[in-house]
Design a protein around this motif. Structure first.
Motif, short mmCIF file in Angstrom:
data_model
loop_
_atom_site.label_atom_id
_atom_site.label_comp_id
_atom_site.label_asym_id
_atom_site.label_seq_id
_atom_site.Cartn_x
_atom_site.Cartn_y
_atom_site.Cartn_z
N ILE A 47 47.42 -38.66 7.30
CA ILE A 47 47.12 -37.22 7.39
C ILE A 47 45.78 -36.84 6.79
CG2 ILE A 47 49.54 -36.56 7.39
CD1 ILE A 47 49.08 -35.81 4.35
N ALA A 97 52.71 -32.59 3.98
CA ALA A 97 51.59 -33.31 3.37
C ALA A 97 52.03 -34.07 2.12
CB ALA A 97 50.47 -32.32 3.03
N THR A 98 53.31 -34.14 1.85
CA THR A 98 53.92 -34.85 0.71
C THR A 98 53.56 -34.21 -0.63
OG1 THR A 98 52.16 -36.46 0.14
CG2 THR A 98 53.64 -37.04 1.96
N LEU A 99 53.10 -32.97 -0.63
CA LEU A 99 52.78 -32.32 -1.90
C LEU A 99 54.00 -31.65 -2.50
CD1 LEU A 99 49.35 -30.64 -1.06
CD2 LEU A 99 49.80 -32.85 -2.10
N ASP A 129 44.90 -30.81 -5.01
CA ASP A 129 45.77 -30.90 -3.83
C ASP A 129 45.26 -31.96 -2.89
OD1 ASP A 129 47.71 -29.17 -4.44
OD2 ASP A 129 47.07 -27.56 -3.09
N ARG A 130 43.94 -31.99 -2.75
CA ARG A 130 43.39 -33.00 -1.86
C ARG A 130 43.67 -34.40 -2.42
NH1 ARG A 130 40.78 -32.75 2.25
NH2 ARG A 130 39.59 -30.87 1.94
N PHE A 131 43.44 -34.57 -3.72
CA PHE A 131 43.72 -35.87 -4.34
C PHE A 131 45.18 -36.27 -4.11
CE2 PHE A 131 40.27 -34.90 -7.69
CZ PHE A 131 39.29 -35.28 -6.80
N ARG A 132 46.06 -35.29 -4.23
CA ARG A 132 47.48 -35.61 -4.09
C ARG A 132 47.86 -35.92 -2.66
NH1 ARG A 132 51.57 -32.23 -7.35
NH2 ARG A 132 51.08 -30.64 -5.81
N SER A 133 47.04 -35.47 -1.72
CA SER A 133 47.35 -35.78 -0.32
C SER A 133 46.72 -37.11 0.11
CB SER A 133 46.90 -34.65 0.60
OG SER A 133 45.50 -34.64 0.72
N LEU A 134 46.00 -37.76 -0.82
CA LEU A 134 45.38 -39.04 -0.50
C LEU A 134 46.28 -40.19 -0.95
CD1 LEU A 134 41.71 -38.35 -1.67
CD2 LEU A 134 42.49 -38.62 0.67
N LEU A 137 44.23 -33.02 5.18
CA LEU A 137 44.72 -31.70 4.82
C LEU A 137 43.56 -30.77 4.50
CD1 LEU A 137 47.00 -29.71 3.81
CD2 LEU A 137 46.76 -30.82 1.59
N VAL A 151 41.11 -28.80 -5.37
CA VAL A 151 40.67 -30.21 -5.33
C VAL A 151 41.81 -31.18 -5.60
CG1 VAL A 151 38.83 -31.74 -6.02
CG2 VAL A 151 38.58 -29.30 -6.38
N ARG A 193 50.43 -40.39 3.64
CA ARG A 193 49.13 -39.94 3.14
C ARG A 193 47.98 -40.67 3.82
NH1 ARG A 193 51.53 -40.49 -2.56
NH2 ARG A 193 52.90 -38.69 -2.53
N SER A 201 39.21 -26.72 -0.61
CA SER A 201 39.51 -27.64 -1.70
C SER A 201 38.42 -28.69 -1.83
CB SER A 201 40.87 -28.27 -1.50
OG SER A 201 40.98 -28.78 -0.20
N VAL A 202 37.22 -28.22 -2.16
CA VAL A 202 36.13 -29.14 -2.46
C VAL A 202 35.72 -28.90 -3.91
CG1 VAL A 202 35.28 -29.24 -0.10
CG2 VAL A 202 34.41 -27.48 -1.63
#
Lengths: 270, 316
Positions: free
Chosen positions: B80, B52-54, A107-112, B82, A105, B77, B88-89
């Motif tokens: 994109i 993805a800038t991670l 990771d998703r926040f960080r991609s936002l 991802l 989860v 961001r 990742s939910v």
């Protein structure tokens, strides 16, 4: 053949950098933490039962020895136990955060396109509800055992709010561990190592006069001790003003140091 | 002159002593699917995370939608979506709450966020399950919710990191259908996969990566030409007649057919008319078949052709 647009000339302000937007993001994420807490009530059992057990153990084991009787000791103990309870609740934030980050989860926040600090602040804020639940259950148990507010309701509410504000600041130490460490168990262990001297190196269960000199020195600088004394003063009467500057100074200091460190560590975490 | 939706040049990433990426180039034209094919540990996920800038690359540069991933991370961001190989939910939130949260974080108004969430739930066949927490979902449903979550902001570029790994074939077809629909809408997709079959079915271009390097690059047709033959497989309705079918296979392939089991025959073929020729001859001979198929080489065979090693070596 590659086209790369030169963005240096672009001055469009990204909405995510406006503080108002950031606040909304933080609130949305805090709401998420809140929903999670409500859906897993077993987490709350821990928070509600533990302080009551502490109170029972101390009051009936030490009450007679320290204060002569259990009733007077309860008045002395309860405000301090409240501070300890909320601080331990803050520890859970670090552990939860660690578990959360390891799942996808975050990771998703960080991609936002949201501020990097938003998920961390949101988690810490969302956990405040846990503190409220813990405080309420502690007060109910305390009332049944004979605890009575010695001052007035506004002062008691002020003590609760001060404790929550203080914990919000201190919990960034634990949040930093939560972001840095690989395992939730490690976070818990380290948090205990930090919290034990802070909560027990105090006048929580016994007055400072009975302590050895070196320990009194620690008690006098320990921010948690000042927080406990301030809560005691606000709830049952006693000096408050002399402790407030310490609480304020430490709160701001810990927040200023550990919140940026935690955000930085979060940004760098792979 | 080509416009790339995303482009990476010379990406290098080291983790302590291991080199995850050793100078990788990847690029996809607007509205196409780039398949990144490689075994576990080849560096696929690392490349996706940089785009993805991670993750920050140690060297090289990457541009997404015209924005540099380091200098303009916030704008990247916005461009994109991802989807990781693990869904990742948030398991404690309902499907609806998951999507509304993403919408709010993307600055949609409350009503807009809910409308978009309902729309996506309907699109992914999750309307009924929308009110249940995600932990009650099956693996396929979680994957669909995860995909939906990456689409809330209508991104121009979508990274799908092994979106079908661990799904059964029917669910895999579902995800393929979704990917095709997205491409139809003009979205650019980076798809990582361990299956040549998947890359072949979906990608416009394929980059094969191994040990952090691109070892082959081209359209699926070009790649198949490099890695060589496909395999014809036949299973006759009457097991007794398999010898006749095997004779036809052998005749056209110019080499003896093998029998992997009773009533089955298989042979590698080259050329693009071999399969139709086999179908015609089997039909003419009046042999009824329950299965007749043309298989692409497995990833392991692709790797063996390209590197002289089997993918199992990677595990060591």
């Amino acid at each position: 053949m590659t086209i790369t647009v030169d963005q240096a000339a672009s001055v469009a302000v990204s909405p995510a950098t406006r503080p108002f937007t950031r606040t909304r993001h933080i609130l949305a994420l805090a709401r998420r933490s809140l929903i999670k807490t409500m859906r897993t009530p077993e987490q709350l059992i821990d928070v509600t039962l533990q302080p009551i057990i502490f109170v029972l153990v101390y009051v009936y084991l030490l009450g007679g020895a320290v204060a002569g009787n259990t009733h007077d000791y309860l008045q002395f103990l309860l405000p301090a136990i409240m501070v300890q309870t909320v601080l331990f609740g803050g520890m859970a934030t670090g552990v939860n955060l660690n578990t959360d980050i390891k799942k996808g989860v975050f990771d998703r926040f960080r991609s936002l396109p949201i501020a990097r600090s938003a998920p961390l602040i949101g988690s810490v804020l969302g956990d405040l509800i846990r503190y409220v639940v813990a405080m309420v259950s502690l007060f109910i148990a305390g009332y049944i055992l004979g605890f009575r507010i010695g001052t007035n309701l506004p002062a008691t509410v002020a003590a609760c709010l001060l404790t929550m504000g203080f914990t919000f600041c201190v919990s960034w130490i634990i949040v930093l561990f939560g972001v840095l460490m690989r395992e939730p168990g490690g976070v818990q262990g380290t948090a205990f190592l930090v919290l034990f001297p802070l909560t027990f190196g105090t006048t929580m269960i016994t007055p400072a006069s009975t302590l050895p000199g070196w320990l009194q020195t620690w008690v006098n600088v320990n921010p948690v001790n000042h927080m406990m004394e301030a809560a005691r003063g606000l709830m049952v009467g006693g000096p408050v003003a002399e402790h407030l500057p310490w609480v304020g100074f430490w709160s701001i200091g810990l927040l200023a140091v550990f919140a940026p460190l935690a955000v930085r560590a979060y940004r760098r975490r792979t | 002159m080509t416009t790339f939706a995303f482009e990476a040049e010379g990406l290098v990433k080291r983790f302590k002593k291991t080199t995850a990426l050793d100078g990788i180039d990847l690029a996809a034209r607007q509205g196409t699917v780039l398949g990144v094919l490689g075994p576990n540990g080849a560096g696929k996920t690392t490349a996706v995370r940089i785009l993805a800038t991670l993750l920050r690359p140690d060297a090289g540069r990457a541009v997404v939608g015209g924005f540099d991933v380091l200098r303009d991370a916030a704008k990247v961001r916005r461009t994109i979506g991802l989807t990781g190989q693990y869904a990742s939910v948030d398991e404690d939130l309902t499907g609806m709450e998951n999507l509304v949260l993403i919408g709010q974080l993307l600055d949609l108004r409350g009503t807009e966020a809910r409308a978009r969430a309902s729309e996506l739930l309907a699109e992914f066949g999750l309307s009924e399950a929308g009110g249940r927490t995600a932990k009650t979902y099956s693996g396929g449903m979680r994957r669909r919710l995860d995909l939906a979550a990456s689409l809330v902001g209508r991104p121009d570029v979508i990274y799908l990191d092994e979106p079908t790994t661990g799904l059964d074939p029917a669910k895999r077809e579902d995800v393929w259908g979704i990917i095709r629909r997205l491409v139809g809408d003009g979205v650019t997709i980076l798809l990582t996969t361990q299956y040549l079959e998947e890359a072949d079915a979906l990608a416009d271009d394929i980059s094969v990566i191994d040990r952090g390097k691109v070892i082959a690059n081209g359209t699926p047709a070009e790649l198949k030409r490099v890695v060589g033959g496909q395999t014809v497989f036949v299973r006759t309705a009457d097991p007794e007649r398999v010898t006749e079918a095997a004779a036809i296979l052998a005749d056209i392939a110019g080499r003896p057919a093998e029998s992997p089991g009773r009533g089955m025959a298989t042979v590698p073929v080259v050329g693009d008319t071999a399969f139709t020729e086999i179908v015609r001859r089997i039909d003419a001979a009046g042999i009824r078949v329950t299965e007749l198929s043309l298989h692409l080489p497995k990833l392991d065979e692709v790797f063996f052709t390209l590197t002289g090693r089997h993918t199992e070596d990677e595990a060591a």
